[in-house]
Design an enzyme around this catalytic site. Structure first.
Site, PDB file in Angstrom:
ATOM      1  N   TYR A  65       7.080 -55.734  10.333  1.00 11.88           N
ATOM      2  CA  TYR A  65       7.819 -55.668   9.073  1.00 11.88           C
ATOM      3  C   TYR A  65       7.672 -57.007   8.355  1.00 11.88           C
ATOM      4  CZ  TYR A  65      10.061 -51.544  11.140  1.00 11.88           C
ATOM      5  OH  TYR A  65      10.311 -50.326  11.729  1.00 11.88           O
ATOM      6  N   PRO A 225      16.428 -41.848   8.081  1.00 12.90           N
ATOM      7  CA  PRO A 225      17.543 -40.940   8.381  1.00 12.90           C
ATOM      8  C   PRO A 225      18.216 -40.310   7.172  1.00 12.90           C
ATOM      9  CG  PRO A 225      18.261 -43.209   8.596  1.00 12.90           C
ATOM     10  CD  PRO A 225      16.778 -43.256   8.373  1.00 12.90           C
ATOM     11  N   GLY A 229      15.721 -34.887   0.297  1.00 12.17           N
ATOM     12  CA  GLY A 229      14.783 -34.117  -0.508  1.00 12.17           C
ATOM     13  C   GLY A 229      15.437 -33.099  -1.418  1.00 12.17           C
TER      14      GLY A 229
END
Length: 299
Positions: A65, A225, A229
């Site tokens: 990251y 999580p 949509g």
């Protein structure tokens, strides 16, 4: 110690620490495309500090990251770490650039092309040692194989994590984006404390992995999580439930996850304090059995 979050969502034990089941994912403490410095580093530092203030005890990051930026920000924000805070990191994905770029004012996703897996034992060992240095730790509480490298036998990848564990450099071993078969194969070599797979309201492709983890008492950390949509469209099931509770679609998605299994450990991430506080508000949301059933059926 702020225990209100743990009281609200319950706890799960990893590496000898009981942590609140709602954690923080630190991938977004980076620049566009999970690459380079974030736009506002000071705000990212505030996010991590605020998360701990609000009772978050599981902070999940990875060497890739940034790369490395997220781990460095976590150390800057909360080192020396409170005893009840568990730092989890990962290795096994390298970076060759951002996974999102701007072209002509539009965002273009490069996806897996920017994240090549490397599972050679010497590489995993190197990254574990470097994560210890960046995070300022003597031991990594939870060290996860970020991806299974298809070019390297799984036994060698998990075996090196077991070697690191035996040497006292890591406490618990986790896997990421794996199948049930791969978990079973890994468990023949070492205890598997957690599995981190993509899982949310609209992507339940890892339902069999979640069920396996629930049966065998393995922590399940769903990445992405809060994705809802089309279910969160105006008038959709997530939207209607959120309105009924004076809440938000993301909070409904997180509350559904927490109710799905006692081993579920969502780690919503953000680079903004206000968004963090909104995500953690899901700990106070209680969905009815009818609402949970409607969301279960709404894949």
């Amino acid at each position: 110690m702020n225990t209100s979050l743990a009281d609200s969502v319950g706890t799960y034990e990893i590496a000898g620490k009981k942590v609140a089941r709602l954690g923080f994912g630190a991938m977004r403490l980076t620049g566009l495309g999970v690459w380079g410095e974030p736009e506002d580093r000071e705000e990212c530092v505030r996010v991590v500090r605020r998360a701990v203030e609000l009772g978050v005890q599981l902070i999940d990051t990875a060497d890739s990251y940034g790369p490395y930026i997220s781990e460095e920000i976590i150390r800057e924000a909360v080192h020396p770490y409170p005893r009840d805070v568990l730092i989890a990191t990962k290795a096994g994905l390298t970076r060759n650039g951002p996974d999102v770029i701007r072209e002509g004012g539009e965002l273009v996703r490069l996806g897996p092309r920017a994240w090549p897996p490397v599972g050679r034992p010497e590489y995993l060992r190197q990254e574990a040692l470097m994560s210890l240095r960046r995070l300022g730790l003597d031991q990594i509480d939870l060290f996860q194989l970020h991806r299974v490298d298809p070019k390297v036998p799984l036994e060698e990848q998990v075996g090196e994590l077991k070697n690191l564990q035996d040497e006292g450099k890591i406490v618990a071993i986790g896997l990421s984006q794996v199948t049930v078969g791969q978990i079973e194969q890994a468990r023949r070599i070492a205890d598997v404390a957690t599995v981190q797979n993509r899982y949310n309201l609209t992507d339940r492709g890892s339902a069999d992995v979640l069920d396996y983890c629930t049966r065998h008492g393995i922590g399940f950390i769903p990445w992405a999580p809060v994705a809802a949509g089309e279910l969160a469209r105006p008038g959709g099931p997530v939207d209607r439930i959120a309105v009924a509770h004076h809440s938000t679609p993301s909070n409904v998605a997180l509350s559904w996850l927490l109710a799905r299994s006692e081993v579920m450990l969502p780690i919503p991430g953000t680079s903004k304090v206000a968004h963090l506080e909104d995500n953690l508000a899901s700990s106070r949301l209680r969905l009815s059995e009818a609402e949970l059933a409607e969301l279960d059926a709404a894949a």
